[in-house]
Design a protein around this motif. Structure first.
Motif, mmCIF file in Angstrom:
data_model
loop_
_atom_site.group_PDB
_atom_site.id
_atom_site.type_symbol
_atom_site.label_atom_id
_atom_site.label_comp_id
_atom_site.label_asym_id
_atom_site.label_seq_id
_atom_site.Cartn_x
_atom_site.Cartn_y
_atom_site.Cartn_z
ATOM 1 N N GLN A 128 0.829 -1.205 0.000
ATOM 2 C CA GLN A 128 0.000 0.000 0.000
ATOM 3 C C GLN A 128 0.865 1.257 0.000
ATOM 4 O OE1 GLN A 128 -2.846 -0.178 3.203
ATOM 5 N NE2 GLN A 128 -3.703 -2.083 2.476
ATOM 6 N N VAL A 129 1.951 1.226 0.766
ATOM 7 C CA VAL A 129 2.853 2.386 0.805
ATOM 8 C C VAL A 129 3.489 2.587 -0.562
ATOM 9 C CG1 VAL A 129 5.017 3.269 1.788
ATOM 10 C CG2 VAL A 129 3.284 2.264 3.278
ATOM 11 N N ARG A 130 3.918 1.502 -1.181
ATOM 12 C CA ARG A 130 4.514 1.611 -2.523
ATOM 13 C C ARG A 130 3.496 2.135 -3.531
ATOM 14 N NH1 ARG A 130 7.791 -3.966 -2.141
ATOM 15 N NH2 ARG A 130 9.638 -3.134 -1.117
ATOM 16 N N ASP A 131 2.260 1.626 -3.463
ATOM 17 C CA ASP A 131 1.210 2.080 -4.375
ATOM 18 C C ASP A 131 0.863 3.551 -4.164
ATOM 19 O OD1 ASP A 131 1.066 -0.433 -5.501
ATOM 20 O OD2 ASP A 131 -0.765 -1.017 -4.418
ATOM 21 N N ALA A 132 1.042 4.026 -2.935
ATOM 22 C CA ALA A 132 0.722 5.420 -2.617
ATOM 23 C C ALA A 132 1.812 6.381 -3.065
ATOM 24 C CB ALA A 132 0.479 5.572 -1.121
ATOM 25 N N GLY A 133 2.906 5.854 -3.549
ATOM 26 C CA GLY A 133 3.950 6.722 -4.053
ATOM 27 C C GLY A 133 5.247 6.658 -3.283
ATOM 28 N N GLY A 134 5.398 5.705 -2.418
ATOM 29 C CA GLY A 134 6.648 5.545 -1.701
ATOM 30 C C GLY A 134 6.554 5.969 -0.252
ATOM 31 N N PRO A 135 7.659 5.863 0.457
ATOM 32 C CA PRO A 135 7.650 6.119 1.898
ATOM 33 C C PRO A 135 7.434 7.583 2.265
ATOM 34 C CG PRO A 135 9.870 5.662 1.150
ATOM 35 C CD PRO A 135 8.951 5.416 -0.016
ATOM 36 N N GLU A 136 7.476 8.488 1.302
ATOM 37 C CA GLU A 136 7.255 9.899 1.606
ATOM 38 C C GLU A 136 5.783 10.196 1.861
ATOM 39 O OE1 GLU A 136 8.842 9.008 -1.390
ATOM 40 O OE2 GLU A 136 10.768 9.013 -0.366
ATOM 41 N N THR A 137 4.882 9.315 1.396
ATOM 42 C CA THR A 137 3.452 9.602 1.493
ATOM 43 C C THR A 137 2.656 8.577 2.295
ATOM 44 O OG1 THR A 137 3.060 8.453 -0.580
ATOM 45 C CG2 THR A 137 3.428 10.824 -0.715
ATOM 46 N N PRO A 138 3.233 7.919 3.296
ATOM 47 C CA PRO A 138 2.449 6.896 3.999
ATOM 48 C C PRO A 138 1.499 7.450 5.057
ATOM 49 C CG PRO A 138 4.629 6.954 4.931
ATOM 50 C CD PRO A 138 4.623 7.897 3.751
ATOM 51 N N GLY A 139 1.648 8.707 5.433
ATOM 52 C CA GLY A 139 0.832 9.260 6.513
ATOM 53 C C GLY A 139 -0.653 9.083 6.298
ATOM 54 N N ALA A 140 -1.135 9.468 5.139
ATOM 55 C CA ALA A 140 -2.569 9.370 4.856
ATOM 56 C C ALA A 140 -3.014 7.910 4.788
ATOM 57 C CB ALA A 140 -2.901 10.077 3.553
ATOM 58 N N ALA A 141 -2.196 7.049 4.177
ATOM 59 C CA ALA A 141 -2.560 5.628 4.084
ATOM 60 C C ALA A 141 -2.642 5.003 5.471
ATOM 61 C CB ALA A 141 -1.546 4.885 3.218
ATOM 62 N N LEU A 142 -1.678 5.311 6.335
ATOM 63 C CA LEU A 142 -1.698 4.762 7.691
ATOM 64 C C LEU A 142 -2.858 5.325 8.493
ATOM 65 C CD1 LEU A 142 2.094 4.732 8.592
ATOM 66 C CD2 LEU A 142 0.615 2.769 8.175
ATOM 67 N N HIS A 143 -3.144 6.595 8.303
ATOM 68 C CA HIS A 143 -4.270 7.209 9.015
ATOM 69 C C HIS A 143 -5.573 6.524 8.618
ATOM 70 C CE1 HIS A 143 -7.379 10.197 9.914
ATOM 71 N NE2 HIS A 143 -6.610 10.497 10.942
ATOM 72 N N ASP A 144 -5.767 6.306 7.325
ATOM 73 C CA ASP A 144 -6.974 5.619 6.847
ATOM 74 C C ASP A 144 -7.026 4.187 7.367
ATOM 75 O OD1 ASP A 144 -7.697 7.887 5.493
ATOM 76 O OD2 ASP A 144 -7.077 7.142 3.524
ATOM 77 N N TRP A 145 -5.889 3.514 7.353
ATOM 78 C CA TRP A 145 -5.803 2.107 7.759
ATOM 79 C C TRP A 145 -6.183 1.969 9.230
ATOM 80 C CZ3 TRP A 145 -1.132 -1.082 9.397
ATOM 81 C CH2 TRP A 145 -1.363 -2.439 9.210
ATOM 82 N N HIS A 146 -5.710 2.879 10.052
ATOM 83 C CA HIS A 146 -6.042 2.835 11.472
ATOM 84 C C HIS A 146 -7.433 3.391 11.751
ATOM 85 C CE1 HIS A 146 -2.289 1.362 13.094
ATOM 86 N NE2 HIS A 146 -1.647 2.130 12.246
ATOM 87 N N ARG A 203 -10.196 2.963 9.943
ATOM 88 C CA ARG A 203 -11.303 2.062 9.594
ATOM 89 C C ARG A 203 -11.818 1.273 10.789
ATOM 90 N NH1 ARG A 203 -8.480 1.120 4.304
ATOM 91 N NH2 ARG A 203 -7.403 -0.517 5.418
ATOM 92 N N PRO A 204 -10.964 0.641 11.600
ATOM 93 C CA PRO A 204 -11.508 -0.075 12.763
ATOM 94 C C PRO A 204 -12.212 0.861 13.746
ATOM 95 C CG PRO A 204 -9.264 -0.797 12.331
ATOM 96 C CD PRO A 204 -9.527 0.379 11.441
ATOM 97 N N ALA A 205 -11.695 2.061 13.925
ATOM 98 C CA ALA A 205 -12.338 3.018 14.831
ATOM 99 C C ALA A 205 -13.714 3.404 14.300
ATOM 100 C CB ALA A 205 -11.458 4.253 15.007
ATOM 101 N N ALA A 206 -13.815 3.647 13.015
ATOM 102 C CA ALA A 206 -15.101 4.002 12.410
ATOM 103 C C ALA A 206 -16.082 2.837 12.510
ATOM 104 C CB ALA A 206 -14.907 4.409 10.949
ATOM 105 N N ARG A 207 -15.590 1.623 12.291
ATOM 106 C CA ARG A 207 -16.441 0.441 12.411
ATOM 107 C C ARG A 207 -16.944 0.293 13.846
ATOM 108 N NH1 ARG A 207 -13.214 -2.482 9.089
ATOM 109 N NH2 ARG A 207 -11.959 -3.176 10.830
ATOM 110 N N GLY A 208 -16.068 0.524 14.815
ATOM 111 C CA GLY A 208 -16.463 0.438 16.216
ATOM 112 C C GLY A 208 -17.523 1.462 16.576
ATOM 113 N N ARG A 209 -17.336 2.692 16.097
ATOM 114 C CA ARG A 209 -18.340 3.730 16.356
ATOM 115 C C ARG A 209 -19.669 3.378 15.708
ATOM 116 N NH1 ARG A 209 -13.793 6.934 15.588
ATOM 117 N NH2 ARG A 209 -14.339 7.319 13.422
#
Length: 68
Positions: free
Chosen positions: A23-41, A43-49
């Motif tokens: 996913q990090v590679r698809d997002a454009g490399g290690p410079e842009t993982p912030g948004a991918a990690l934020h979304d990844w984390h 989803r479970p919080a949104a599902r719980g709510r």
């Protein structure tokens, strides 16, 4: 990539780590993982709510019908 070892120590399975790295590679490399990690984390919080909201609606419905 520097996420493999910390993720493994945190208990993530190799398949999960591979998915994250892809996913990090698809997002454009290690410079842009912030948004991918934020979304990844996020989803479970949104599902719980959503589950808590649904449980509250079920409870209200049961009380309205005199079942609870």
């Amino acid at each position: 990539m520097a996420v493999g070892r910390p993720a493994r120590r945190s208990g993530y399975r190799p398949e999960q780590i591979a998915s994250l790295i892809a996913q990090v590679r698809d997002a454009g490399g290690p410079e842009t993982p912030g948004a991918a990690l934020h979304d990844w984390h996020g989803r479970p919080a949104a599902r719980g709510r959503a589950m808590l909201t649904g449980a509250a609606e079920v409870e209200a419905n049961l009380r309205e019908r005199g079942c609870g």
